[in-house]
Enzyme design. Structure first.
Site, PDB file in Angstrom:
ATOM      1  N   ASP A  75     -22.077   2.726  12.194  1.00 35.18           N
ATOM      2  CA  ASP A  75     -23.361   2.289  12.774  1.00 35.18           C
ATOM      3  C   ASP A  75     -23.345   0.779  13.184  1.00 35.18           C
ATOM      4  OD1 ASP A  75     -24.826   4.727  12.347  1.00 35.18           O
ATOM      5  OD2 ASP A  75     -24.987   4.380  10.202  1.00 35.18           O
ATOM      6  N   GLY A  76     -22.283   0.252  13.112  1.00 35.08           N
ATOM      7  CA  GLY A  76     -22.151  -1.008  13.450  1.00 35.08           C
ATOM      8  C   GLY A  76     -22.030  -2.044  12.813  1.00 35.08           C
TER       9      GLY A  76
ATOM     10  N   ASP B 197      -7.896   6.172  10.896  1.00 35.20           N
ATOM     11  CA  ASP B 197      -7.750   5.597   9.767  1.00 35.20           C
ATOM     12  C   ASP B 197      -8.351   4.283   9.558  1.00 35.20           C
ATOM     13  OD1 ASP B 197      -7.020   4.635   7.226  1.00 35.20           O
ATOM     14  OD2 ASP B 197      -4.909   4.576   7.356  1.00 35.20           O
TER      15      ASP B 197
ATOM     16  N   GLY C   9     -19.841   0.532   9.137  1.00 32.64           N
ATOM     17  CA  GLY C   9     -19.014   1.400   9.718  1.00 32.64           C
ATOM     18  C   GLY C   9     -19.437   2.222  11.082  1.00 32.64           C
TER      19      GLY C   9
ATOM     20  N   ASP D 260       0.714  -1.254   0.088  1.00 33.37           N
ATOM     21  CA  ASP D 260      -0.104   0.042  -0.211  1.00 33.37           C
ATOM     22  C   ASP D 260       0.694   1.208   0.028  1.00 33.37           C
ATOM     23  OD1 ASP D 260      -2.137  -1.610   0.095  1.00 33.37           O
ATOM     24  OD2 ASP D 260      -2.584  -1.305   2.413  1.00 33.37           O
TER      25      ASP D 260
ATOM     26  N   THR E 107      -8.782   2.289   6.882  1.00 32.39           N
ATOM     27  CA  THR E 107      -7.895   1.296   6.207  1.00 32.39           C
ATOM     28  C   THR E 107      -7.973  -0.197   6.845  1.00 32.39           C
ATOM     29  OG1 THR E 107      -6.659   2.946   4.936  1.00 32.39           O
ATOM     30  CG2 THR E 107      -6.201   0.950   4.734  1.00 32.39           C
ATOM     31  N   ALA E 108      -8.382  -1.209   6.175  1.00 30.38           N
ATOM     32  CA  ALA E 108      -8.560  -2.510   7.132  1.00 30.38           C
ATOM     33  C   ALA E 108      -9.675  -2.758   8.068  1.00 30.38           C
ATOM     34  CB  ALA E 108      -7.138  -2.779   7.416  1.00 30.38           C
ATOM     35  N   ALA E 109     -10.041  -1.754   8.240  1.00 31.61           N
ATOM     36  CA  ALA E 109     -11.364  -2.132   9.141  1.00 31.61           C
ATOM     37  C   ALA E 109     -12.198  -3.174   8.814  1.00 31.61           C
ATOM     38  CB  ALA E 109     -12.243  -0.843   9.391  1.00 31.61           C
ATOM     39  N   GLY E 110     -12.723  -3.379   7.422  1.00 34.18           N
ATOM     40  CA  GLY E 110     -13.351  -4.511   7.166  1.00 34.18           C
ATOM     41  C   GLY E 110     -12.470  -5.807   7.154  1.00 34.18           C
ATOM     42  N   ASP E 111     -11.385  -5.787   6.897  1.00 32.03           N
ATOM     43  CA  ASP E 111     -10.402  -6.835   6.854  1.00 32.03           C
ATOM     44  C   ASP E 111     -10.202  -7.393   8.255  1.00 32.03           C
ATOM     45  OD1 ASP E 111      -9.989  -6.876   4.104  1.00 32.03           O
ATOM     46  OD2 ASP E 111      -8.430  -5.443   4.249  1.00 32.03           O
TER      47      ASP E 111
ATOM     48  N   GLY F 151      -3.074  -5.210   1.288  1.00 29.14           N
ATOM     49  CA  GLY F 151      -3.951  -6.457   0.090  1.00 29.14           C
ATOM     50  C   GLY F 151      -5.063  -7.076   1.247  1.00 29.14           C
TER      51      GLY F 151
END
Length: 308
Positions: free
Chosen positions: A227-228, A249, A225, A16, A251-255, A42
């Site tokens: 809202d949980g 940041d 996000g 990244d 970035t990578a919250a979902g991961d 990634g």
């Protein structure tokens, strides 16, 4: 003592390029940003590192280029305790890269150059079938060829391994992909695109999850996000609010969420408890900059009190 989670990740490995910016540019706009850094990333590698830091035994399938970034990324994964034997290093293709502007409030957008990631084939999956067979959970995303995603899901289902599909970046998927997926984990934008084919159509979490159910997945879960999370239950829809933290940041919250969910399920938590565990993991991840540098260790998650 909790059983040690055994996770297989099939996915992308990128370097990244992260740049600080006062705002995300609109079409045609040039924005003067601040410093930039190179950070291992990634979606696949992020999820692998996150799961390893949470205490899981992690095996990763992927492809890298035979270049300086490729060497750095492979060494980094190995330092994180991840089994990298199924990762191929290719002379003909560069390692994947992602370009990520990040604002002071933590918002970002991402442009990915896949490079070697697109050379991960069903043949790689076939060669590593024994590794998948022995897993508790298989995790896949969509930064690799869709036929490889299908091969990984098919192999996992053959051996009764739980499958988690993080459909990012979102794209049209076949009915067979959905039917091979035990748990699908889109964000709201991805969920609307998959459930309705149009991100401009405003849908409630209930409508998105119902639409994903109709496509044939085992369970649908929607990350929202701040809202949980909304998730499918036997009686309808359950909600878990986001933890209140200072966002640096995203970035990578979902991961990190997906890794937390996989580890929780592999450790035999109930589905709602695994979701709550994953929410805590992702909350800690957004409090630090960067993708993999922000991923929390298990001790930090266990000690974290989620303020709702």
């Amino acid at each position: 003592m909790k059983p040690k989670a055994n996770i297989v990740v099939v996915g992308s490995i990128n370097m990244d390029m992260v740049i600080q910016t006062p705002k995300l540019p609109v079409i045609g706009e040039t924005v003067l940003g601040g410093n930039y850094t190179t950070v291992p990333g990634g979606k696949g590698a992020n999820q692998a590192v996150a799961a390893s830091r949470l205490g899981a035994h992690v095996v990763m399938f992927g492809c890298l280029g035979q270049d300086p970034f490729g060497r750095q990324l492979l060494e980094h994964l190995q330092m994180e305790g991840i089994v990298t034997d199924p990762i191929s290093v290719l002379e003909e293709y560069p390692s994947g890269m992602a370009f990520i502007p990040v604002t002071d409030t933590g918002d970002n957008c991402i442009v990915v150059s896949p490079g070697a990631n697109m050379q991960l084939t069903p043949a790689h999956i076939a060669q590593g079938e024994d590794l998948i067979k022995n897993a508790d959970v298989l995790m896949v995303q969509l930064e690799i060829p869709i036929e490889t995603v299908k091969a990984a899901l098919t192999t996992a289902k053959k051996h009764n391994v739980v499958t988690i599909l993080n459909p990012a970046p979102a794209k049209a998927l076949s009915a067979e992909i959905y039917e091979l997926t035990d748990i699908i984990t889109p964000n709201e934008t991805e969920g609307m695109l998959l459930a309705a084919g149009d991100v401009r159509q405003a849908l409630s979490p209930e409508q998105i999850i119902a639409g994903l159910q109709r496509l044939g997945v085992g369970k649908a879960l929607l990350t929202r996000g701040g809202d949980g999370v909304a998730y499918q239950t036997e009686d309808g829809i359950g909600f878990v609010p986001a933890c209140k933290v200072e966002v640096v940041d995203t970035t990578a919250a979902g991961d990190s969420f997906n890794a937390g969910l996989a580890v929780g399920l592999a450790e035999k938590l109930s589905f709602p408890d695994a979701v709550r565990f994953a929410v805590k993991v992702s909350a800690l991840a957004v409090t630090k900059p960067g993708a993999q540098p922000s991923l929390p260790f298990r001790k930090d998650v266990d000690e974290f009190t989620c303020i709702l």
